[in-house]
Design a protein around this motif. Sequence first.
Motif, short mmCIF file in Angstrom:
data_model
loop_
_atom_site.label_atom_id
_atom_site.label_comp_id
_atom_site.label_asym_id
_atom_site.label_seq_id
_atom_site.Cartn_x
_atom_site.Cartn_y
_atom_site.Cartn_z
N ASP A 1 -5.09 0.42 1.96
CA ASP A 1 -4.28 -1.46 1.91
C ASP A 1 -5.68 -1.71 1.30
N VAL A 2 -5.84 -3.01 -0.14
CA VAL A 2 -7.30 -3.63 -0.01
C VAL A 2 -6.99 -4.61 0.82
N MET B 1 7.70 -11.69 -1.12
CA MET B 1 6.77 -12.06 -2.11
C MET B 1 6.47 -10.31 -2.13
N ARG B 2 6.77 -9.45 -3.11
CA ARG B 2 7.05 -8.02 -3.23
C ARG B 2 5.53 -7.56 -2.49
N LYS B 3 5.20 -6.17 -2.34
CA LYS B 3 3.76 -5.38 -2.92
C LYS B 3 4.15 -4.75 -3.91
N ILE B 4 2.90 -4.20 -4.29
CA ILE B 4 2.62 -4.17 -5.50
C ILE B 4 1.84 -2.38 -5.28
N VAL B 5 2.67 -0.84 -5.08
CA VAL B 5 1.82 -0.27 -4.57
C VAL B 5 1.58 1.37 -5.36
N GLY B 6 0.18 1.56 -5.42
CA GLY B 6 0.09 2.26 -6.50
C GLY B 6 0.19 4.06 -5.87
N GLY B 7 1.10 4.67 -6.34
CA GLY B 7 1.29 5.71 -6.64
C GLY B 7 0.00 7.07 -7.48
N VAL B 8 -0.73 7.73 -6.79
CA VAL B 8 -1.73 8.58 -7.43
C VAL B 8 -2.23 9.70 -6.99
N LEU C 1 -2.56 -5.74 -6.91
CA LEU C 1 -2.36 -4.73 -6.00
C LEU C 1 -2.58 -4.88 -4.63
N ASP C 2 -1.57 -4.33 -3.93
CA ASP C 2 -1.59 -4.52 -2.87
C ASP C 2 -2.00 -2.94 -1.19
N ARG C 3 -1.84 -1.88 -1.96
CA ARG C 3 -1.81 -0.34 -1.75
C ARG C 3 -2.05 0.81 -2.24
N LEU C 4 -2.68 1.10 -2.39
CA LEU C 4 -2.92 2.72 -2.38
C LEU C 4 -2.07 3.88 -1.61
N PHE C 5 -1.23 4.74 -2.88
CA PHE C 5 -0.74 6.23 -1.67
C PHE C 5 -1.35 7.55 -2.85
N VAL C 6 -2.47 7.80 -2.20
CA VAL C 6 -3.47 8.89 -3.14
C VAL C 6 -3.31 10.10 -2.65
N ASP D 1 -14.85 -5.81 -7.33
CA ASP D 1 -14.96 -5.03 -6.08
C ASP D 1 -13.57 -5.17 -4.96
N HIS D 2 -13.31 -3.90 -4.52
CA HIS D 2 -12.37 -3.90 -3.35
C HIS D 2 -12.58 -3.78 -2.49
N LYS D 3 -12.03 -3.42 -0.93
CA LYS D 3 -13.24 -2.99 -0.10
C LYS D 3 -11.12 -2.15 0.24
N MET D 4 -10.96 -0.78 1.22
CA MET D 4 -9.75 -0.30 1.20
C MET D 4 -10.01 -0.20 2.39
N THR D 5 -9.11 -0.67 3.39
CA THR D 5 -8.93 -0.16 4.96
C THR D 5 -7.81 1.24 4.96
N LEU D 6 -8.25 2.25 5.40
CA LEU D 6 -7.43 3.48 5.45
C LEU D 6 -5.49 3.18 6.33
N ALA D 7 -5.31 2.98 6.23
CA ALA D 7 -3.65 2.92 6.82
C ALA D 7 -3.34 4.21 7.04
N ASN D 8 -3.19 5.15 6.44
CA ASN D 8 -3.16 6.57 7.31
C ASN D 8 -2.99 7.67 6.57
N HIS D 9 -3.01 8.98 7.30
CA HIS D 9 -3.99 10.27 5.92
C HIS D 9 -3.85 11.54 6.87
#
Length: 222
Positions: A192-193, A1-8, A146-151, A171-179
């Motif tokens: 990450d969602v 299975m692939r991940k869907i990653v949003g670039g924002v 949606l699996d991940r957001l790059f914002v 509603d969705h909770k997000m976990t910060l992966a890096n910044h």
Amino acid sequence: MRKIVGGVFQSLDGVMQAPGGPDEDPTREFPFGGWAAPFFDETMGQAMGGLFGSPFELLLGRKTYEIFAAHWPYVEGPEAEMGQMFTATNKYVVTAEPDKTDLGWENSHALGDMDAVRTLKDTDGPDLLIQGSTTLYPQLLAEGLLDRLFVMTFPIILGQGKRMIDVKTRDHKMTLANHQVSQTGVIIATYDVDGTVDTGSFAMETPTKAELARRARMTLEG
């Protein structure tokens, strides 16, 4: 299975519309096209390079696809390599009229709805990267796709324009992966969602009379 990653790319008030130039998306008489350009620096370039550094395919809304198709196959100079990479990879376009959408750019494929996106996500292959495409995010979130957001959040307030979430969704909770933070003040964060929203309370265990009165007023005021 692939991940869907949003670039924002977004402003502090969540506007995503036309970050790249005045003619990118002037709908609704948007006056700030190109608002992201003055902030780009080496840190942001490296972060974008990391996003596209692993194998990927693109997942785009129709309007963003048309912006890309009119630009990337024709670029020259330093951006030519990115254009060649976008041309070579598969591009999946979510459109309400898949049979009528002109997909003249090679390696482009129309998807009619979120069921088609889910089927694609369940296949083997590289991650699916979204660029722009504000209409996709509410649908993907509502369907749990949606699996991940790059914002990249820019230090400006625009006050108008298309936002990542303009309609009601789950509603969705997000976990910060890096910044990190660019030299121009752009916050670059990957989330990450991670399930649904948790709630808590800082209120006193036994509310005061003043607090009870305040709650009653809030109820009356709607």
